[in-house]
Design an enzyme around this catalytic site. Structure first.
Site, short mmCIF file in Angstrom:
data_model
loop_
_atom_site.label_atom_id
_atom_site.label_comp_id
_atom_site.label_asym_id
_atom_site.label_seq_id
_atom_site.Cartn_x
_atom_site.Cartn_y
_atom_site.Cartn_z
N GLY A 16 2.60 2.72 10.78
CA GLY A 16 3.56 3.81 10.59
C GLY A 16 4.26 4.22 11.87
O GLY A 16 4.90 5.27 11.93
N GLU A 50 -5.35 -4.50 10.74
CA GLU A 50 -4.32 -3.48 10.91
C GLU A 50 -4.62 -2.69 12.19
O GLU A 50 -5.43 -1.77 12.17
CB GLU A 50 -4.33 -2.51 9.72
CG GLU A 50 -4.00 -3.16 8.41
CD GLU A 50 -3.42 -2.13 7.42
OE1 GLU A 50 -2.33 -2.39 6.91
OE2 GLU A 50 -4.04 -1.08 7.20
N GLU A 93 -7.00 4.89 7.62
CA GLU A 93 -6.80 6.30 7.25
C GLU A 93 -8.03 6.85 6.55
O GLU A 93 -8.35 8.04 6.68
CB GLU A 93 -5.53 6.43 6.40
CG GLU A 93 -4.27 6.22 7.25
CD GLU A 93 -3.08 5.62 6.53
OE1 GLU A 93 -3.06 5.62 5.29
OE2 GLU A 93 -2.17 5.13 7.23
N ASN A 108 0.87 -1.18 0.00
CA ASN A 108 0.00 0.00 0.00
C ASN A 108 0.90 1.23 0.00
O ASN A 108 1.48 1.58 1.03
CB ASN A 108 -0.89 -0.02 1.25
CG ASN A 108 -1.77 1.22 1.33
OD1 ASN A 108 -1.81 2.01 0.41
ND2 ASN A 108 -2.44 1.38 2.46
N LYS A 164 0.02 4.25 -0.35
CA LYS A 164 -0.66 5.43 0.20
C LYS A 164 -0.43 6.63 -0.73
O LYS A 164 -0.37 6.45 -1.94
CB LYS A 164 -0.20 5.69 1.64
CG LYS A 164 -0.32 4.41 2.51
CD LYS A 164 -0.11 4.65 3.96
CE LYS A 164 -0.27 3.33 4.72
NZ LYS A 164 -0.17 3.47 6.16
N HIS A 204 -9.67 1.25 4.81
CA HIS A 204 -8.40 1.45 5.51
C HIS A 204 -8.61 2.43 6.67
O HIS A 204 -9.41 3.37 6.56
CB HIS A 204 -7.34 1.99 4.53
CG HIS A 204 -5.96 1.97 5.11
ND1 HIS A 204 -5.51 2.94 5.97
CD2 HIS A 204 -4.95 1.08 4.98
CE1 HIS A 204 -4.27 2.64 6.35
NE2 HIS A 204 -3.91 1.51 5.75
N SER A 212 3.59 -1.78 10.39
CA SER A 212 5.04 -1.83 10.59
C SER A 212 5.65 -3.19 10.24
O SER A 212 6.58 -3.66 10.91
CB SER A 212 5.41 -1.42 12.03
OG SER A 212 4.98 -0.10 12.28
P1 13P Z 1 3.06 0.70 7.73
O1 13P Z 1 3.58 -0.61 7.15
O2 13P Z 1 3.79 1.89 7.22
O3 13P Z 1 2.95 0.63 9.22
O4 13P Z 1 1.56 0.86 7.16
C1 13P Z 1 0.66 -0.16 7.31
C2 13P Z 1 -0.54 0.14 6.51
O5 13P Z 1 -1.34 1.00 6.85
C3 13P Z 1 -0.75 -0.63 5.26
O6 13P Z 1 -2.03 -0.44 4.76
#
Ligand code: 13P
Length: 255
Positions: free
Chosen positions: A174, A168, A98, A10, A12, A96, A214
């Site tokens: 992140g 997640e 976010e 992903n 983003k 997601h 992560s």
């Molecule tokens: P990270 O791997 O940067 O923690 O992000 C995870 C994520 O949100 C994947 O959709």
């Protein structure tokens, strides 16, 4: 039940079109022989067409990061399932955290989007997960259970292979803080019981459940060793070809 490992990048809101294509050109030779693992990339909407062309002839799939549920019409700024299919998408990430946190998406929208993706023959990757506050208050199972039942309401499946679930935990995204393999397994095994409530045990047993938060080449092996962790949704570590390929190679070491 045999579930093929699935590793999804992903990206983003990162990478221009050129940067996305450069990634693919560097990445493909690194994973050319890795057929035991399903791999896909989710670039931004504007890079989908170029990445689709760059991936042509390879086993690596294309995914979108979001989608509207209507086939078309007056929805300024939105992208439809028909458009994603046309751009070559095999998967779409839905719900997601976010999207939920910054754009007010709820389980009702997720359910409509999941149904629309299935109608278009696109595999939805449905994301669920608790915040740190919810975990601290002992609400992890409640949150994940509600998101699964709400996000998959009115969804009809013939096979568990039609959808993918991604757990997640918001506090692990992140932050560099990964859920321990045992913490992730506990929630993912619970998630599978919720899928069984909705679709029956046989379908639930063939749904792939990914872990996200992560994930790195160093921790993927221990995560994948867990019974209900069938792959990963990778953010930060998917932005460089070496680290993303490193994750895939570690998975092969485990299978
Ligand atoms: P990270 O791997 O940067 O923690 O992000 C995870 C994520 O949100 C994947 O959709």
């Amino acid at each position: 039940m045999e579930r093929k490992p699935f590793i999804l990048a992903n990206w983003k809101m990162n990478k221009t079109v050129d940067e996305s294509v450069d990634f693919v050109e560097e990445f493909l030779p690194m994973v050319a022989d890795e057929v035991e693992v399903e791999v896909a990339l989710a670039p931004s909407f504007v890079s989908l067409a170029a990445v689709s062309r760059a991936l042509a002839g390879s086993a690596v799939g294309l995914a979108a990061q979001n989608m509207h549920w209507e086939e078309g019409g007056a929805f300024t700024g939105e992208v439809s399932p028909v458009m994603l299919r046309d751009a070559g998408c095999r998967y779409v990430i839905l719900g997601h955290s976010e999207r939920r946190q910054f754009f007010g998406e709820g389980d009702g929208e997720v359910s409509r989007k999941v149904q629309a993706a299935l109608r278009e023959g696109i595999t939805p990757v449905v994301c669920v997960g608790e915040t740190l506050g919810e975990r601290d208050y002992g609400k992890t199972f409640d949150t994940v259970g509600v998101q699964i039942h709400g996000g998959l309401a009115d969804v009809v499946l013939e096979s568990g292979r039609e959808i993918v679930l991604a757990y997640e935990p918001v506090w692990a995204i992140g932050t560099g803080k990964t859920a321990s393999p045992e913490e992730a397994q506990e929630v993912q095994s619970f998630a599978r019981t919720q899928l069984a409530d909705l679709f029956g045990g046989e379908v639930a047993g063939s749904v792939r459940i990914l872990y996200g938060g992560s994930v790195k080449p160093e921790n993927i092996g221990a995560l994948m060793a867990m019974d209900d962790i069938d792959g990963a949704l990778v953010g930060g570590a998917s932005l460089e070809p070496e680290s993303f390929a490193g994750i895939i190679k570690s998975v092969i070491g485990e299978t």
